[in-house]
Design a protein around this motif. Structure first.
Motif, PDB file in Angstrom:
ATOM      1  N   UNK A 218      -7.872 -20.179 -49.165  1.00  0.00           N
ATOM      2  CA  UNK A 218      -6.811 -21.033 -48.643  1.00  0.00           C
ATOM      3  C   UNK A 218      -7.183 -21.397 -47.212  1.00  0.00           C
ATOM      4  N   UNK A 219      -6.370 -22.212 -46.563  1.00  0.00           N
ATOM      5  CA  UNK A 219      -6.590 -22.479 -45.141  1.00  0.00           C
ATOM      6  C   UNK A 219      -6.141 -21.279 -44.312  1.00  0.00           C
ATOM      7  N   UNK A 220      -7.013 -20.857 -43.410  1.00  0.00           N
ATOM      8  CA  UNK A 220      -6.708 -19.778 -42.470  1.00  0.00           C
ATOM      9  C   UNK A 220      -7.324 -20.148 -41.123  1.00  0.00           C
ATOM     10  N   UNK A 221      -6.916 -19.475 -40.049  1.00  0.00           N
ATOM     11  CA  UNK A 221      -7.539 -19.758 -38.757  1.00  0.00           C
ATOM     12  C   UNK A 221      -9.046 -19.531 -38.787  1.00  0.00           C
ATOM     13  N   UNK A 222      -9.750 -20.345 -38.019  1.00  0.00           N
ATOM     14  CA  UNK A 222     -11.203 -20.220 -37.916  1.00  0.00           C
ATOM     15  C   UNK A 222     -11.607 -18.776 -37.624  1.00  0.00           C
ATOM     16  N   UNK A 223     -12.717 -18.366 -38.214  1.00  0.00           N
ATOM     17  CA  UNK A 223     -13.244 -17.032 -37.942  1.00  0.00           C
ATOM     18  C   UNK A 223     -12.740 -15.944 -38.867  1.00  0.00           C
ATOM     19  N   UNK A 224     -11.760 -16.258 -39.704  1.00  0.00           N
ATOM     20  CA  UNK A 224     -11.210 -15.218 -40.575  1.00  0.00           C
ATOM     21  C   UNK A 224     -12.307 -14.622 -41.459  1.00  0.00           C
ATOM     22  N   UNK A 225     -13.076 -15.480 -42.113  1.00  0.00           N
ATOM     23  CA  UNK A 225     -14.144 -14.974 -42.982  1.00  0.00           C
ATOM     24  C   UNK A 225     -15.257 -14.310 -42.178  1.00  0.00           C
ATOM     25  N   UNK A 226     -15.527 -14.827 -40.994  1.00  0.00           N
ATOM     26  CA  UNK A 226     -16.535 -14.227 -40.123  1.00  0.00           C
ATOM     27  C   UNK A 226     -16.166 -12.788 -39.789  1.00  0.00           C
ATOM     28  N   UNK A 254     -23.559 -14.123 -32.411  1.00  0.00           N
ATOM     29  CA  UNK A 254     -23.198 -14.868 -33.618  1.00  0.00           C
ATOM     30  C   UNK A 254     -21.752 -15.371 -33.534  1.00  0.00           C
ATOM     31  N   UNK A 255     -20.866 -14.534 -33.049  1.00  0.00           N
ATOM     32  CA  UNK A 255     -19.457 -14.914 -32.933  1.00  0.00           C
ATOM     33  C   UNK A 255     -19.293 -16.108 -31.992  1.00  0.00           C
ATOM     34  N   UNK A 256     -19.976 -16.047 -30.838  1.00  0.00           N
ATOM     35  CA  UNK A 256     -19.907 -17.147 -29.875  1.00  0.00           C
ATOM     36  C   UNK A 256     -20.504 -18.427 -30.450  1.00  0.00           C
ATOM     37  N   UNK A 257     -21.624 -18.290 -31.138  1.00  0.00           N
ATOM     38  CA  UNK A 257     -22.271 -19.457 -31.737  1.00  0.00           C
ATOM     39  C   UNK A 257     -21.351 -20.118 -32.758  1.00  0.00           C
ATOM     40  N   UNK A 258     -20.686 -19.312 -33.567  1.00  0.00           N
ATOM     41  CA  UNK A 258     -19.770 -19.847 -34.574  1.00  0.00           C
ATOM     42  C   UNK A 258     -18.640 -20.640 -33.905  1.00  0.00           C
ATOM     43  N   UNK A 259     -17.967 -20.046 -32.938  1.00  0.00           N
ATOM     44  CA  UNK A 259     -16.820 -20.715 -32.330  1.00  0.00           C
ATOM     45  C   UNK A 259     -17.246 -21.887 -31.456  1.00  0.00           C
ATOM     46  N   UNK A 260     -18.448 -21.847 -30.888  1.00  0.00           N
ATOM     47  CA  UNK A 260     -18.954 -22.990 -30.129  1.00  0.00           C
ATOM     48  C   UNK A 260     -19.120 -24.220 -31.015  1.00  0.00           C
ATOM     49  N   UNK A 261     -19.413 -24.000 -32.298  1.00  0.00           N
ATOM     50  CA  UNK A 261     -19.536 -25.121 -33.239  1.00  0.00           C
ATOM     51  C   UNK A 261     -18.236 -25.914 -33.337  1.00  0.00           C
ATOM     52  N   UNK A 262     -17.128 -25.259 -33.037  1.00  0.00           N
ATOM     53  CA  UNK A 262     -15.819 -25.897 -33.148  1.00  0.00           C
ATOM     54  C   UNK A 262     -15.158 -26.073 -31.779  1.00  0.00           C
ATOM     55  N   UNK A 263     -16.006 -25.997 -30.735  1.00  0.00           N
ATOM     56  CA  UNK A 263     -15.553 -26.238 -29.357  1.00  0.00           C
ATOM     57  C   UNK A 263     -14.428 -25.290 -28.940  1.00  0.00           C
ATOM     58  N   UNK A 264     -14.541 -24.052 -29.335  1.00  0.00           N
ATOM     59  CA  UNK A 264     -13.566 -23.026 -28.963  1.00  0.00           C
ATOM     60  C   UNK A 264     -14.270 -22.014 -28.060  1.00  0.00           C
ATOM     61  N   UNK A 265     -13.794 -21.884 -26.837  1.00  0.00           N
ATOM     62  CA  UNK A 265     -14.449 -21.007 -25.863  1.00  0.00           C
ATOM     63  C   UNK A 265     -13.910 -19.575 -25.891  1.00  0.00           C
ATOM     64  N   UNK A 266     -12.665 -19.409 -26.316  1.00  0.00           N
ATOM     65  CA  UNK A 266     -12.050 -18.081 -26.346  1.00  0.00           C
ATOM     66  C   UNK A 266     -11.710 -17.720 -27.786  1.00  0.00           C
ATOM     67  N   UNK A 267     -12.488 -16.826 -28.360  1.00  0.00           N
ATOM     68  CA  UNK A 267     -12.262 -16.464 -29.765  1.00  0.00           C
ATOM     69  C   UNK A 267     -11.278 -15.313 -29.929  1.00  0.00           C
ATOM     70  N   UNK A 268     -10.833 -14.714 -28.827  1.00  0.00           N
ATOM     71  CA  UNK A 268      -9.971 -13.534 -28.919  1.00  0.00           C
ATOM     72  C   UNK A 268      -8.683 -13.779 -29.724  1.00  0.00           C
ATOM     73  N   UNK A 269      -7.983 -14.906 -29.548  1.00  0.00           N
ATOM     74  CA  UNK A 269      -6.766 -15.123 -30.363  1.00  0.00           C
ATOM     75  C   UNK A 269      -7.060 -15.130 -31.870  1.00  0.00           C
ATOM     76  N   UNK A 270      -8.253 -15.599 -32.237  1.00  0.00           N
ATOM     77  CA  UNK A 270      -8.625 -15.647 -33.647  1.00  0.00           C
ATOM     78  C   UNK A 270      -8.942 -14.246 -34.176  1.00  0.00           C
ATOM     79  N   UNK A 271      -9.575 -13.434 -33.343  1.00  0.00           N
ATOM     80  CA  UNK A 271      -9.838 -12.051 -33.713  1.00  0.00           C
ATOM     81  C   UNK A 271      -8.523 -11.276 -33.844  1.00  0.00           C
ATOM     82  N   UNK A 272      -7.609 -11.494 -32.912  1.00  0.00           N
ATOM     83  CA  UNK A 272      -6.314 -10.815 -32.969  1.00  0.00           C
ATOM     84  C   UNK A 272      -5.531 -11.224 -34.214  1.00  0.00           C
TER      85      UNK A 272
END
Length: 301
Positions: A218-226, A254-272
């Motif tokens: 389903x649709x989930x926030x970016x990084x869920x599968x990562x 790898x985490x930074x590279x993934x989120x950089x693909x989607x122009x997201x600089x702070x991945x912490x909200x997605x991890x939380x």
């Protein structure tokens, strides 16, 4: 027809007599369990007398065998995975049609939650048609009481690596560019999430890795599968929260590279989001140990 039963701690698998062309039917099971289970599987695969000890006639099978076979392609040889007992239990199958030299995969479900998951998988497969990410949907039978569907078989051997790699990251980035049509409003950027992005839902053919079992997609926030791949698969295999915290540091590039693909600089909200969602899920399932691990990770990131 005679079947050979392979029993694990959680479920049973049934296999017909095979030849070289239909040997792949044993692929309905992958030995990710304990050393004892893997040794038993090796003996089951290689020794005729071991299989003979588990031989059972179709009339004694403890599932709706004849009803399922009537829905499968005519004259098919079929192997069965009865699934983990519970409200999500469904029967998964690999099939082979000797006269046509064709193979297929199928699922059958009668429990309410299992039917809902199967219907979701059917919907996702239809939306992914032509994107070369999923099997092709070939047939659907849904009478309300039971759901049965057939897809093409994804060829390949089981993927056994639990380490994040460039190839796995590329798949994740590809999924990140797709959204299902009914995307709900979310404060975080969303994308198509497989939902069970783990090695046991991956098959490798030569150098290509393909995903199977899309019922939780389903649709989930970016990084869920990562994060699922980095964290949850390791927890399932016995890692503790300290090891997970190390893995998050080791995979930060790898985490930074993934989120950089989607122009997201702070991945912490997605991890939380991932951690709080998994914590809630494990509590609802009554998985106390797993929930405790997620709680400790949340407290220490």
């Amino acid at each position: 027809m005679k079947y050979y039963r392979f029993k694990t701690f959680r479920t049973s698998y049934y296999f017909p007599k095979t030849d070289l062309r239909s040997r792949f039917l044993y692929g309905v099971y992958h030995p990710y369990g304990s050393l004892l289970v893997r040794l038993y599987w090796k003996m089951f695969m290689s020794c005729k007398w071991v299989r003979a000890l588990s031989s059972i006639d179709e009339s004694r099978l403890d599932f709706p065998y004849r009803k399922i076979m009537d829905m499968c392609p005519e004259n098919a040889l079929v192997s069965f995975n009865l699934g983990t007992p519970g409200d999500e239990q469904k029967i998964s199958m690999l099939g082979y049609i000797p006269e046509e030299n064709k193979s297929f995969f199928a699922k059958y479900s009668i429990k309410d939650k299992a039917k809902a998951l199967s219907r979701n998988e059917i919907r996702v497969l239809r939306e992914l048609e032509g994107k070369n990410l999923s099997p092709a949907l070939l047939n659907v039978k849904d009478n309300g009481e039971e759901v049965f569907f057939v897809t093409s078989r994804v060829c390949g051997r089981a993927y056994f690596s639990f380490d994040l790699s460039d190839q796995i990251l590329d798949i994740l980035i590809s999924l990140g560019s797709i959204k299902l049509e009914d995307d709900a409003t979310n404060e975080l950027e969303t994308c198509l999430s497989h939902g069970d992005f783990c090695p046991w839902n991956m098959l490798q053919d030569s150098t290509e890795i393909r995903l199977i079992d899309w019922e939780m997609a389903t649709n989930r926030p970016l990084g869920y599968d990562l994060f699922l791949f980095i964290i949850h698969t390791r927890l399932v295999m016995g890692a503790d929260e300290r090891r997970i915290l190390v893995l998050l540091k080791e995979n930060v590039d790898y985490i930074l590279k993934y989120f950089n693909e989607f122009n997201i600089s702070d991945y912490r909200p997605y991890l939380l989001f991932f951690l709080t969602t998994r914590l809630k899920s494990e509590k609802e399932k009554g998985n106390t140990q797993m929930a405790r691990c997620y709680q400790q990770i949340l407290l220490n990131i």
